[in-house]
Design a protein around this motif. Sequence first.
Motif, PDB file in Angstrom:
ATOM      1  N   ASP A 306       0.729  -1.261   0.012  1.00 42.91           N
ATOM      2  CA  ASP A 306      -0.013   0.070  -0.063  1.00 42.91           C
ATOM      3  C   ASP A 306       0.943   1.168   0.095  1.00 42.91           C
ATOM      4  O   ASP A 306       1.643   1.329   0.810  1.00 42.91           O
ATOM      5  N   THR A 307       0.695   2.212  -1.021  1.00 40.03           N
ATOM      6  CA  THR A 307       1.230   3.469  -1.026  1.00 40.03           C
ATOM      7  C   THR A 307       0.228   4.356  -1.249  1.00 40.03           C
ATOM      8  O   THR A 307      -0.829   4.133  -1.681  1.00 40.03           O
ATOM      9  N   PRO A 308       0.401   6.002  -0.742  1.00 40.13           N
ATOM     10  CA  PRO A 308      -0.559   6.620  -0.638  1.00 40.13           C
ATOM     11  C   PRO A 308      -1.164   6.873  -2.073  1.00 40.13           C
ATOM     12  O   PRO A 308      -2.342   7.104  -2.279  1.00 40.13           O
ATOM     13  N   ALA A 309      -0.196   6.924  -3.124  1.00 39.29           N
ATOM     14  CA  ALA A 309      -0.581   7.213  -4.512  1.00 39.29           C
ATOM     15  C   ALA A 309      -1.496   6.031  -4.943  1.00 39.29           C
ATOM     16  O   ALA A 309      -2.655   6.022  -5.769  1.00 39.29           O
ATOM     17  N   LEU A 310      -1.250   4.763  -4.619  1.00 36.30           N
ATOM     18  CA  LEU A 310      -2.007   3.589  -5.248  1.00 36.30           C
ATOM     19  C   LEU A 310      -3.368   3.724  -4.385  1.00 36.30           C
ATOM     20  O   LEU A 310      -4.457   3.151  -4.961  1.00 36.30           O
ATOM     21  N   ASP A 311      -3.208   4.009  -2.990  1.00 36.13           N
ATOM     22  CA  ASP A 311      -4.621   3.888  -2.455  1.00 36.13           C
ATOM     23  C   ASP A 311      -5.448   5.039  -2.665  1.00 36.13           C
ATOM     24  O   ASP A 311      -6.705   5.052  -2.710  1.00 36.13           O
ATOM     25  N   TYR A 312      -4.914   6.355  -3.312  1.00 35.62           N
ATOM     26  CA  TYR A 312      -5.541   7.119  -3.812  1.00 35.62           C
ATOM     27  C   TYR A 312      -6.427   6.867  -5.217  1.00 35.62           C
ATOM     28  O   TYR A 312      -7.417   7.087  -5.302  1.00 35.62           O
ATOM     29  N   GLY A 313      -5.627   6.322  -6.135  1.00 38.54           N
ATOM     30  CA  GLY A 313      -6.101   5.899  -7.233  1.00 38.54           C
ATOM     31  C   GLY A 313      -7.146   4.900  -7.189  1.00 38.54           C
ATOM     32  O   GLY A 313      -8.076   4.721  -7.660  1.00 38.54           O
ATOM     33  N   TYR A 314      -6.808   3.701  -5.977  1.00 43.96           N
ATOM     34  CA  TYR A 314      -7.841   2.677  -5.779  1.00 43.96           C
ATOM     35  C   TYR A 314      -9.114   3.291  -5.183  1.00 43.96           C
ATOM     36  O   TYR A 314     -10.234   3.112  -5.884  1.00 43.96           O
ATOM     37  N   ALA A 315      -8.809   4.371  -4.228  1.00 45.28           N
ATOM     38  CA  ALA A 315     -10.217   5.083  -3.836  1.00 45.28           C
ATOM     39  C   ALA A 315     -10.995   5.768  -4.916  1.00 45.28           C
ATOM     40  O   ALA A 315     -12.127   5.537  -4.891  1.00 45.28           O
ATOM     41  N   LEU A 316     -10.264   6.659  -5.639  1.00 52.78           N
ATOM     42  CA  LEU A 316     -11.128   7.012  -6.865  1.00 52.78           C
ATOM     43  C   LEU A 316     -11.763   5.927  -7.982  1.00 52.78           C
ATOM     44  O   LEU A 316     -12.987   6.204  -8.015  1.00 52.78           O
ATOM     45  N   THR A 317     -11.152   4.701  -7.894  1.00 53.02           N
ATOM     46  CA  THR A 317     -12.065   3.850  -8.610  1.00 53.02           C
ATOM     47  C   THR A 317     -12.993   3.150  -8.055  1.00 53.02           C
ATOM     48  O   THR A 317     -14.155   3.113  -8.538  1.00 53.02           O
ATOM     49  N   THR A 329     -12.712   4.507   4.008  1.00 52.49           N
ATOM     50  CA  THR A 329     -11.787   3.737   4.845  1.00 52.49           C
ATOM     51  C   THR A 329     -10.277   4.031   4.363  1.00 52.49           C
ATOM     52  O   THR A 329      -9.295   4.052   5.105  1.00 52.49           O
ATOM     53  N   LEU A 330     -10.256   3.872   2.907  1.00 51.73           N
ATOM     54  CA  LEU A 330      -8.829   4.186   2.323  1.00 51.73           C
ATOM     55  C   LEU A 330      -8.372   5.638   2.631  1.00 51.73           C
ATOM     56  O   LEU A 330      -7.222   5.916   2.770  1.00 51.73           O
ATOM     57  N   LEU A 331      -9.327   6.606   2.438  1.00 55.17           N
ATOM     58  CA  LEU A 331      -8.896   8.042   2.407  1.00 55.17           C
ATOM     59  C   LEU A 331      -8.794   8.761   3.808  1.00 55.17           C
ATOM     60  O   LEU A 331      -8.033   9.808   3.832  1.00 55.17           O
ATOM     61  N   GLU A 332      -9.426   8.154   4.784  1.00 54.97           N
ATOM     62  CA  GLU A 332      -9.330   8.950   5.891  1.00 54.97           C
ATOM     63  C   GLU A 332      -8.049   8.944   6.313  1.00 54.97           C
ATOM     64  O   GLU A 332      -7.649  10.137   7.025  1.00 54.97           O
ATOM     65  N   TYR A 344      -6.220  14.567  -1.376  1.00 57.17           N
ATOM     66  CA  TYR A 344      -7.079  13.799  -0.472  1.00 57.17           C
ATOM     67  C   TYR A 344      -8.067  14.250   0.184  1.00 57.17           C
ATOM     68  O   TYR A 344      -9.343  13.479   0.187  1.00 57.17           O
ATOM     69  N   SER A 345      -8.082  15.369   0.481  1.00 58.31           N
ATOM     70  CA  SER A 345      -9.473  16.490   1.256  1.00 58.31           C
ATOM     71  C   SER A 345     -10.639  16.279   0.146  1.00 58.31           C
ATOM     72  O   SER A 345     -11.618  16.057   0.642  1.00 58.31           O
ATOM     73  N   LEU A 346     -10.491  16.792  -1.131  1.00 54.21           N
ATOM     74  CA  LEU A 346     -11.256  16.599  -2.095  1.00 54.21           C
ATOM     75  C   LEU A 346     -11.978  15.130  -2.307  1.00 54.21           C
ATOM     76  O   LEU A 346     -13.237  14.971  -2.419  1.00 54.21           O
ATOM     77  N   ALA A 347     -11.188  14.291  -2.384  1.00 53.30           N
ATOM     78  CA  ALA A 347     -11.620  12.777  -2.442  1.00 53.30           C
ATOM     79  C   ALA A 347     -12.569  12.462  -1.477  1.00 53.30           C
ATOM     80  O   ALA A 347     -13.634  11.708  -1.746  1.00 53.30           O
ATOM     81  N   LEU A 348     -12.033  12.678  -0.119  1.00 52.76           N
ATOM     82  CA  LEU A 348     -12.976  12.263   0.897  1.00 52.76           C
ATOM     83  C   LEU A 348     -13.892  13.006   1.253  1.00 52.76           C
ATOM     84  O   LEU A 348     -15.425  12.499   1.544  1.00 52.76           O
ATOM     85  N   ALA A 349     -13.880  14.329   0.778  1.00 57.03           N
ATOM     86  CA  ALA A 349     -15.243  14.995   0.923  1.00 57.03           C
ATOM     87  C   ALA A 349     -16.317  14.409  -0.370  1.00 57.03           C
ATOM     88  O   ALA A 349     -17.497  14.169   0.139  1.00 57.03           O
ATOM     89  N   GLN A 350     -15.821  13.936  -1.292  1.00 56.51           N
ATOM     90  CA  GLN A 350     -16.590  13.463  -2.477  1.00 56.51           C
ATOM     91  C   GLN A 350     -16.923  11.945  -2.132  1.00 56.51           C
ATOM     92  O   GLN A 350     -18.264  11.686  -2.104  1.00 56.51           O
ATOM     93  N   ALA A 351     -16.323  11.341  -1.269  1.00 51.36           N
ATOM     94  CA  ALA A 351     -16.737  10.016  -0.667  1.00 51.36           C
ATOM     95  C   ALA A 351     -17.935  10.144   0.510  1.00 51.36           C
ATOM     96  O   ALA A 351     -18.859   9.385   0.315  1.00 51.36           O
ATOM     97  N   ARG A 352     -17.851  10.898   0.959  1.00 53.74           N
ATOM     98  CA  ARG A 352     -18.742  11.434   2.201  1.00 53.74           C
ATOM     99  C   ARG A 352     -20.091  12.114   1.459  1.00 53.74           C
ATOM    100  O   ARG A 352     -21.104  11.481   2.014  1.00 53.74           O
TER     101      ARG A 352
END
Length: 497
Positions: A306-317, A329-332, A344-352
């Motif tokens: 797990d790396t931040p970049a891979l977690d970010y891309g995985y979360a967007l998918t 869970t990935l983005l928090e 990260y903030s914008l992706a987590l806001a989108q998820a919420r």
Amino acid sequence: MTFSSHRPARFLVLLMACLLTISTLASARDYQLPSIGQPADNYMSPAEEQKIGLQVVAQLLARHLIIEDTQLREYLTSVGARLAGHTDADASAFRFYPIDSSQINAFALPGGYIGVNAGLITETDNESELAGVMGHEMAHVTQRHIARQIEATSGMGWATAAAILVAAIAGGGDPDALSAAVTAGVSNLNQQQTNFTRAHEFEADRIGIRTMAESGFDPDAMASFFEKMQRRSRLYGNQLPDILLSHPVSNTRMAEAETRARDYANTNIRESDTYALMKERARVLMSKQYGELLRYYEQRRRDEGDTPALDYGYALTLLQLGRSDDAITLLEPLAAQEPPHAAYSLALAQARRQSGQTRQARELLEQARTAFPDSAAVKLDYAEFLMDTGDAQAVRSFLLQDRALLEQSADAQQMLARVAGDQGNLGEAYYRQAKYYELRGAYGPAINQLRTALQTAELNAFDKARLRALLDQMVKSCHRAWSERECREQVTADARY
């Protein structure tokens, strides 16, 4: 956000080939000669170059060939601005666009408009490689290669050059239509002009490497990226990466680039951690097979950890597949890191938002506004959140107080149009929608929008006067951007639909 599935790869390759076929000679500064002005100005003015570039960008937008993602474009612009600080041009002389294509390529248009394919971004291994390609394209612009080659080519004026590019785009990516347009435009180029193109590539390399080094990027990255593309071409036989088709690489050119890079061996290399995130964002945005992409990330995370970049891309998918809780869970933990990161903030806001956690999403966006006050992506996501919550007046107040955002963002203008429509303010709705079209270079729809409003809508005297004034402005802008005849044709064509 969804994007068109059209990816006319050969279109972009041949467009770039056409552009670089009409390219040119070295600068007085690099050869330490006295400056005697810009010979290209005698044939094509900077205003005429701007006109060509704007026309092409408008067509790319109309055909959904540009990824309209503010975060990705902001990132490319930030890299470009860093490079521009070490050129003879101001950062405002360039406009950067992520292109919705998996092909490995980039191109420069007249007037400082530069396209970077999503496929190129994902193929780079570090930010310096990306900066190397961008710096190379920026050198084509600063050296005015296109204007100079047109000046050197008897019989090809700027209007002809514009017609070639627009005809190529109007072909819709059809290889035969594109080839015909290019062949017609450059049929009178002789071997001397072909040699000029090789000289332009060497010159763009030389200037690009210098710009990279002075900007704190690895000067070896340009040569290493092209060498990597050559190895890939040998691995896959005759299937050359598009960037090698439009930017031919010889052993001499590679050796020259490596030699010049050694002149900057003591460069203090500084790369942004945003690069790795935007690389994965580009991968997700250009994908249309999210199930396949999910398996790609799962495999890479097994292989690499797990790396931040891979977690970010995985979360967007995961978000594209509607799995917002898994994405949270990935983005928090990523969004909790210090210092905060807008992606990260914008992706987590989108998820919420997607999971119905409205209060938490708002808190995240408010924090992002404080941490990143100049980010257009943060501002637009916050405005979209207000739209989703039905607070139309808050959207209007928020956007109207940011004149700079309204002058640059078509999305902001469209949000104001939606708000005005919901509030029954037809005059404002038509006005904002026309401004939306204007920012996209779509003058036909803008003019028809205003004509329809003035002919059919129930408007008060103020709105009528305002829309008439805007209509006059749009007609003049359309004539400047194209011509009176072409403008009339666009308005007529748009009115048919």
